[in-house]
Design a protein around this motif. Structure first.
Motif, short mmCIF file in Angstrom:
data_model
loop_
_atom_site.label_atom_id
_atom_site.label_comp_id
_atom_site.label_asym_id
_atom_site.label_seq_id
_atom_site.Cartn_x
_atom_site.Cartn_y
_atom_site.Cartn_z
N MET A 121 0.85 -1.19 0.00
CA MET A 121 0.00 0.00 0.00
C MET A 121 0.88 1.24 0.00
O MET A 121 1.97 1.22 0.57
CB MET A 121 -0.89 0.03 1.25
CG MET A 121 -1.72 -1.21 1.46
SD MET A 121 -2.87 -1.48 0.15
CE MET A 121 -4.39 -1.37 1.03
N SER A 122 0.40 2.31 -0.60
CA SER A 122 1.12 3.59 -0.60
C SER A 122 0.67 4.43 0.59
O SER A 122 -0.51 4.46 0.92
CB SER A 122 0.83 4.37 -1.88
OG SER A 122 1.32 3.69 -3.00
N VAL A 123 1.62 5.10 1.20
CA VAL A 123 1.30 6.02 2.29
C VAL A 123 0.79 7.31 1.66
O VAL A 123 1.40 7.86 0.74
CB VAL A 123 2.55 6.31 3.16
CG1 VAL A 123 2.25 7.35 4.22
CG2 VAL A 123 3.06 5.01 3.80
N LYS B 197 -15.69 1.58 10.26
CA LYS B 197 -15.51 3.02 10.45
C LYS B 197 -15.80 3.38 11.90
O LYS B 197 -16.83 3.00 12.45
CB LYS B 197 -16.44 3.78 9.51
CG LYS B 197 -16.27 5.27 9.60
CD LYS B 197 -17.20 5.98 8.63
CE LYS B 197 -17.03 7.48 8.77
NZ LYS B 197 -17.91 8.20 7.83
N GLY B 198 -14.86 4.09 12.53
CA GLY B 198 -15.04 4.53 13.91
C GLY B 198 -14.46 3.59 14.96
O GLY B 198 -14.38 3.96 16.13
N THR B 199 -14.05 2.38 14.56
CA THR B 199 -13.46 1.44 15.53
C THR B 199 -12.14 2.01 16.05
O THR B 199 -11.31 2.50 15.28
CB THR B 199 -13.18 0.07 14.87
OG1 THR B 199 -14.40 -0.47 14.38
CG2 THR B 199 -12.54 -0.89 15.85
N ALA C 159 -9.48 -8.02 5.40
CA ALA C 159 -8.74 -8.16 6.65
C ALA C 159 -9.41 -7.37 7.76
O ALA C 159 -9.55 -7.86 8.89
CB ALA C 159 -7.30 -7.70 6.46
N ALA C 160 -9.83 -6.16 7.45
CA ALA C 160 -10.51 -5.32 8.46
C ALA C 160 -11.78 -5.99 8.95
O ALA C 160 -12.05 -6.04 10.16
CB ALA C 160 -10.82 -3.94 7.88
N VAL D 20 -2.69 5.03 5.76
CA VAL D 20 -2.51 3.80 5.01
C VAL D 20 -3.82 3.04 5.09
O VAL D 20 -4.40 2.90 6.16
CB VAL D 20 -1.37 2.92 5.60
CG1 VAL D 20 -1.24 1.61 4.84
CG2 VAL D 20 -0.06 3.68 5.61
N SER D 21 -4.30 2.57 3.96
CA SER D 21 -5.56 1.82 3.94
C SER D 21 -5.34 0.39 4.43
O SER D 21 -4.28 -0.19 4.23
CB SER D 21 -6.12 1.78 2.51
OG SER D 21 -6.42 3.07 2.07
#
Length: 75
Positions: A23-25, A48-50, A40-41, A34-35
Motif C-alpha cells: 500500500m502507498s502512504v 468506520k469509527g473502531t 482483513a478489516a 494507510v488503507s
C-alpha cells in the motif's frame, strides 16, 4: 475469500486468511494514512469509527495494529 469465510470471520477475533499487500502512504493535512484491506478489516471486526491501538518497539521496523477491545477489553 469465499462467502463462507467472510461470514465466519465476522466474529472480529482473528484473520481468516494470510494478508500481504503493498500500500502507498498518503498524506492529508499533515497526517499520514494507510488503507487496511477490507477483507482483513472485516475479519478483525474493524469498521468506520473502531478504535485501534498502534504499537511499535524501539529499534523495530514494523508497527502492530490491533482493535483496542482486543487489548484493553470491553469495559
Amino acid at each position: 475469500m469465499s462467502t463462507e469465510q467472510r461470514e465466519g470471520s465476522q466474529t472480529g477475533d482473528c484473520l481468516s486468511e494470510n494478508v500481504m499487500e503493498s500500500m502507498s502512504v498518503q498524506e492529508n493535512d499533515g497526517t499520514y494514512h494507510v488503507s487496511i484491506p477490507k477483507d482483513a478489516a472485516q475479519s478483525l471486526g474493524l469498521e468506520k469509527g473502531t478504535q485501534v491501538l498502534i504499537t511499535g518497539e524501539q529499534g523495530a521496523r514494523s508497527l502492530r495494529l490491533r482493535p483496542c477491545v482486543a487489548v484493553l477489553g470491553d469495559d
